[in-house]
Scaffold this active site. Structure first.
Site, short mmCIF file in Angstrom:
data_model
loop_
_atom_site.label_atom_id
_atom_site.label_comp_id
_atom_site.label_asym_id
_atom_site.label_seq_id
_atom_site.Cartn_x
_atom_site.Cartn_y
_atom_site.Cartn_z
N HIS A 65 0.85 -1.20 0.00
CA HIS A 65 0.00 0.00 0.00
C HIS A 65 0.88 1.24 0.00
CE1 HIS A 65 0.88 0.63 4.24
NE2 HIS A 65 0.46 -0.57 4.52
N ASP A 83 -4.17 -6.49 12.70
CA ASP A 83 -4.13 -5.03 12.84
C ASP A 83 -3.96 -4.45 11.44
OD1 ASP A 83 -4.24 -5.06 15.68
OD2 ASP A 83 -2.11 -5.58 15.74
N LEU A 84 -5.01 -3.85 10.94
CA LEU A 84 -5.06 -3.43 9.54
C LEU A 84 -3.87 -2.56 9.16
CD1 LEU A 84 -6.69 -3.44 6.90
CD2 LEU A 84 -7.87 -1.39 7.74
N ASP A 85 -3.11 -3.01 8.15
CA ASP A 85 -1.97 -2.29 7.59
C ASP A 85 -0.89 -1.99 8.63
OD1 ASP A 85 -3.00 -2.26 5.01
OD2 ASP A 85 -4.10 -0.40 5.34
N GLU A 86 -0.81 -2.79 9.70
CA GLU A 86 0.19 -2.55 10.73
C GLU A 86 1.06 -3.78 10.99
OE1 GLU A 86 -1.30 -0.79 14.29
OE2 GLU A 86 -2.58 0.65 13.23
#
EC number: 3.5.1.10
Length: 299
Positions: A208, A242-245
């Site tokens: 992303h 953990d979204l995008d982490e």
């Protein structure tokens, strides 16, 4: 084209049929390197690449990647694993022994933006992405023609919040059927559920833009343009709940200025995303990544 790719894979596997890789993560203490080296020597192996890192020699964590040649290694797989278990227990190791001949099987998930998919397919055709691309899964049909032209199975599975459970059940069934080792989210614009992620720990790689945690959600480049950002980039990481982490594998950036319009930013962003994702995937396929807590050690 398909036969050319298969010839490249065959040549790679045959040239490395006696090669193995060992990844190690354990508490740092004296004797680790000597003991591992002796184990390989006693089994007739020759170390051809070795990298190591310690977070702190006094009570820290020790990480190591070794690539080696060993005659008739494919017939010794289970013996080597069984024997190394004794070494691992002595040093409280988390470890993984892989064999280069056994190429990892990958599944690529994609939506409507195809730049990352095209980059992966190009690297694969060129012999620089050594993997077996077993299938491509998409919630749109935009990539169907280019995928099937290369002889790769394409599965169109429309996805939305309303049918997410049924979609993921089908996807998980396909991943099991094709015996997938790595899932690549090449701009797949659907959020995966915790049960899907937990079924493939640190085996899902995402890409992303690098604005996060700024500009979360839709139209990030539009909002970045309005703020006059001076740097854009991309981040590739393992997917966690953990979204995008999740643990970051690779990142890159590019300086921009006031002259560049929104479409210019998007174009540059796509270019960075392609290269960052390809590098992250290659490093995973080459067993160069060790996950520790929520970060990675990349050798």
């Amino acid at each position: 084209m398909e036969s050319v790719i298969q010839d490249q894979i065959h040549t790679f596997r045959e040239s490395r049929k006696n090669r193995g890789r060992l990844l190690i993560n354990c508490p740092d203490q004296p004797g680790i390197v000597a003991t591992v080296s002796k184990f390989l020597f006693d089994n007739g192996a020759n170390i051809i690449e070795s990298s190591q890192y310690s977070t702190n020699p006094e009570g820290g964590n020790f990480f190591m990647r070794i690539e080696f040649e060993c005659p008739d290694i494919l017939s010794k797989k289970e013996v080597l694993r069984t024997q190394f278990q004794t070494v691992a227990e002595k040093f409280s190791m988390d470890w993984k022994l892989t064999f280069v001949y056994d190429l990892k099987r990958t599944a690529i998930f994609v939506s409507k933006e195809l730049h990352c998919l095209r980059e992966l397919l190009w690297e694969w055709q060129n012999g620089d992405l050594l993997t077996e691309i077993a299938l491509v899964v998409s919630n749109h049909e935009d990539s169907k023609a280019i995928v099937e032209a290369l002889g790769i199975p394409f599965y169109y599975i429309p996805a939305s919040k309303e049918n997410r459970a049924q979609v993921e059940a089908k996807q998980l069934e396909l991943l099991k059927e094709f015996d997938i080792d790595l899932i690549i989210l090449a701009r797949y614009m659907q959020i995966l559920t915790p049960s899907f992620v937990e079924a493939h720990p640190f085996k899902i790689i995402n890409i992303h833009h690098s604005f996060l945690p700024a500009f979360i959600g839709a139209r990030p480049y539009d909002r970045a343009y309005q703020r006059g950002v001076k740097i854009i980039g991309a981040t590739s990481h393992y997917v966690t709940n953990d979204l995008d982490e999740g643990p970051i594998i690779e990142q890159d950036v590019l300086r921009v200025d006031h002259r560049e319009q929104i479409e210019d930013l998007k174009k540059s962003g796509r270019s960075i995303e392609r290269s960052v994702l390809a590098r992250a995937v290659k490093w995973h396929l080459e067993d160069r990544v060790i996950v520790h807590e929520n970060k990675t050690i990349v050798f």
